[in-house]
Design an enzyme around this catalytic site. Structure first.
Site, PDB file in Angstrom:
ATOM      1  N   ASN A  66       0.764  -0.863  -0.056  1.00  0.00           N
ATOM      2  CA  ASN A  66      -0.080  -0.081  -0.105  1.00  0.00           C
ATOM      3  C   ASN A  66       0.845   1.232   0.048  1.00  0.00           C
ATOM      4  O   ASN A  66       1.500   1.469   0.946  1.00  0.00           O
ATOM      5  CB  ASN A  66      -1.027  -0.047   1.269  1.00  0.00           C
ATOM      6  CG  ASN A  66      -1.929   0.944   1.296  1.00  0.00           C
ATOM      7  OD1 ASN A  66      -1.809   2.055   0.465  1.00  0.00           O
ATOM      8  ND2 ASN A  66      -2.813   1.056   2.244  1.00  0.00           N
ATOM      9  N   ARG A  77      -2.471  -1.971  -3.601  1.00  0.00           N
ATOM     10  CA  ARG A  77      -3.993  -1.340  -3.253  1.00  0.00           C
ATOM     11  C   ARG A  77      -3.735   0.115  -4.100  1.00  0.00           C
ATOM     12  O   ARG A  77      -3.033   0.732  -4.244  1.00  0.00           O
ATOM     13  CB  ARG A  77      -4.036  -0.898  -1.844  1.00  0.00           C
ATOM     14  CG  ARG A  77      -4.936  -0.070  -1.698  1.00  0.00           C
ATOM     15  CD  ARG A  77      -5.057   0.793  -0.388  1.00  0.00           C
ATOM     16  NE  ARG A  77      -6.434   1.422  -0.331  1.00  0.00           N
ATOM     17  CZ  ARG A  77      -6.284   2.570   0.529  1.00  0.00           C
ATOM     18  NH1 ARG A  77      -5.285   3.278   1.051  1.00  0.00           N
ATOM     19  NH2 ARG A  77      -7.376   3.137   0.610  1.00  0.00           N
ATOM     20  N   HIS A  91     -13.207   2.244   0.192  1.00  0.00           N
ATOM     21  CA  HIS A  91     -12.978   1.107   1.269  1.00  0.00           C
ATOM     22  C   HIS A  91     -13.576  -0.198   0.742  1.00  0.00           C
ATOM     23  O   HIS A  91     -14.131  -1.049   1.416  1.00  0.00           O
ATOM     24  CB  HIS A  91     -13.888   1.562   2.661  1.00  0.00           C
ATOM     25  CG  HIS A  91     -13.694   2.708   3.368  1.00  0.00           C
ATOM     26  ND1 HIS A  91     -14.293   3.635   3.936  1.00  0.00           N
ATOM     27  CD2 HIS A  91     -12.221   3.082   3.613  1.00  0.00           C
ATOM     28  CE1 HIS A  91     -13.714   4.351   4.508  1.00  0.00           C
ATOM     29  NE2 HIS A  91     -12.497   4.203   4.418  1.00  0.00           N
ATOM     30  N   ARG A 151     -13.544  15.089   7.899  1.00  0.00           N
ATOM     31  CA  ARG A 151     -14.326  15.424   6.658  1.00  0.00           C
ATOM     32  C   ARG A 151     -15.864  15.648   7.023  1.00  0.00           C
ATOM     33  O   ARG A 151     -16.297  14.802   7.923  1.00  0.00           O
ATOM     34  CB  ARG A 151     -14.378  14.283   5.552  1.00  0.00           C
ATOM     35  CG  ARG A 151     -12.987  13.970   4.920  1.00  0.00           C
ATOM     36  CD  ARG A 151     -13.045  13.019   4.051  1.00  0.00           C
ATOM     37  NE  ARG A 151     -11.778  12.391   3.638  1.00  0.00           N
ATOM     38  CZ  ARG A 151     -11.263  11.214   3.585  1.00  0.00           C
ATOM     39  NH1 ARG A 151     -12.380  10.200   3.877  1.00  0.00           N
ATOM     40  NH2 ARG A 151     -10.153  10.705   3.472  1.00  0.00           N
ATOM     41  N   GLU A 182      -7.972  -5.487   5.247  1.00  0.00           N
ATOM     42  CA  GLU A 182      -7.819  -5.008   3.692  1.00  0.00           C
ATOM     43  C   GLU A 182      -6.610  -5.816   3.147  1.00  0.00           C
ATOM     44  O   GLU A 182      -6.722  -6.352   2.056  1.00  0.00           O
ATOM     45  CB  GLU A 182      -8.028  -3.612   3.715  1.00  0.00           C
ATOM     46  CG  GLU A 182      -9.007  -2.894   4.145  1.00  0.00           C
ATOM     47  CD  GLU A 182      -9.073  -1.404   4.275  1.00  0.00           C
ATOM     48  OE1 GLU A 182      -9.358  -0.855   3.331  1.00  0.00           O
ATOM     49  OE2 GLU A 182      -8.699  -0.892   5.335  1.00  0.00           O
TER      50      GLU A 182
END
Ligand code: AMP
Length: 399
Positions: free
Chosen positions: A7, A93, A182, A243, A386
């Protein structure tokens, strides 16, 4: 043989090494502050006696090319990877796959070009992901490399759910639509839920809630995602660490007019200064929950707003799915915050959602079942993974 998952961020490289046969983890590591004098590399690995060990290195890592070398050396020194020839595949990823990628994909020159074309949709992430792909391909040219996209799982969302009510030409000409993110996490926990419930995925209606510093919800019908809360960018949907999530878009015009904020200032405001941080000055849910418990009013308000938005999405997705069998909580907050799970399920008894307070306050490594006896809806806390999902999808492509 082994599988390596990478990643690659703009100044970081996370990696995890799996045994191909059973996808057990052999090593995992993180190189941070790449390009900075303060860069540091850490590795956790299982030694030959089966004992978990940790190594750290503080030499400066100039760039991603140097980072890949540091990773290889650390893995070799740990004895978990003799050389790149031991790798059956490398999974990368990639944040944005646009409409081009609906599946994990074997990387060749045309795939690299397509990921590059998608940079305008993910200007911060795709270039960093591509950098990781390019230097790894130089370093291990013989090893099959696979791109696993955060957006791919959501490509099953139907047109009526992915289109915004904007002029249709904006979709045709500029690809303005919901993509969602996601995806690897939502697909992993949904599959784990079906396995745990011992029911075929095809018959299940599942809502997955990935609640971390970034947060998103997904509605999954028969294994296919039919809607998700993040949109064209990760800004839409739930309240997040910094956010804002859903917002009346006219607020932007108002702030531009009344406060003289330009595009860059509005972008920073909505992405970096809003969400939990905007409401109470703090974006870490653990700190917020502790402060709320001590009676801190802004922290209580932030927690309440976060959970109320979450509850609205649960309701929305119950309607979209036509009823739900199972709700899954995951991510740093979903897995660890009993108060968030409690508040977001509170008052939903008439909808068949009844949480058991005692079970909810327990801790468990893998899967925790927290619904009360008689609840029509299963409530599960599942640790997301993940990297495991990327390794598993990489394996599907290279076999
Ligand atoms: P992630 O982005 O998935 O790593 O999740 C980060 C978020 O999880 C942060 O807001 C953390 O405060 C939150 N988190 C981690 N552990 C806990 C905990 N024990 N209780 C509440 N929130 C937690």
């Amino acid at each position: 043989m082994k599988i390596l998952v990478l990643n690659s961020g703009s100044s970081s490289l996370k990696f995890q090494l799996f045994l191909k046969d059973d996808l057990s983890v052999l090593a995992s590591g993180l190189i941070e502050q790449i390009g900075d004098a303060s860069s540091a590399a850490q590795l956790w690995f299982i030694d030959t006696s089966g004992i978990k060990q940790q190594r750290r290195q503080n030499d400066p890592v100039a760039d991603h090319r140097a980072a890949i070398k540091v990773m290889s050396t650390m893995l070799q020194e740990s004895g978990t990877l003799v050389d790149m020839g031991e790798l059956a595949g490398i999974g990368h990823r990639v944040v944005h796959g646009g409409e081009a990628f609906q599946q994990p994909t074997f990387i060749d020159a045309s795939v690299i070009a397509a990921i590059e074309e998608l940079i305008p949709l993910a200007p911060l992430h795709n270039p960093a992901n591509l950098m990781g792909i390019r230097v790894t391909m130089e370093h291990a040219p013989q090893t099959p490399q696979v791109a696993v996209f955060d957006t791919a799982f959501h490509q099953s969302i139907p047109e009526h759910a992915y289109l915004y009510a904007l002029p249709y030409a904006l979709y045709e000409q500029h690809k303005v639509r919901r993509y969602g993110f996601h995806g690897t996490s939502h697909s992993y926990v949904a599959r784990q839920a079906a396995l745990y419930l011992e029911r075929p995925m095809e018959e299940l209606h599942i809502i997955t809630l990935h609640l971390g510093n970034g947060a998103s919800a997904a509605a999954i019908k028969g294994g296919e995602c039919i809607d998700t809360s993040m949109g064209m960018t990760p800004l839409e949907g739930l309240v997040m660490g910094t956010r804002c999530g859903d917002l009346d878009p006219a607020i932007l015009f108002y702030l531009g007019r009344e406060c003289g904020l330009d595009m860059a200032a509005l972008d920073a405001l909505l992405n970096k200064e809003s969400g939990l941080k905007g409401i109470c000055g703090e974006n870490d849910m653990r700190t917020i929950s502790e402060a709320a418990e001590q009676g801190d009013a802004p922290a209580k308000l932030a927690l309440t707003i976060f959970c109320y938005r979450l509850k609205k999405y649960i309701g929305t997705y119950m309607a979209a799915l036509g009823g739900v069998d199972c709700i899954v909580f995951t991510g740093g907050i979903g897995e660890n915050s009993a108060i968030v799970r409690q508040l977001s399920c509170q008052g939903m008894e008439r909808l068949g959602i009844v949480l058991d307070g005692e079970k909810n306050s327990m801790r468990q490594e893998e899967i925790l079942e927290i619904q009360a006896t008689g609840s029509q809806v299963s409530l599960l806390v599942i640790a997301t993974d993940e990297e495991h999902e990327i390794a598993s999808q990489t394996l599907q492509v290279i076999i």
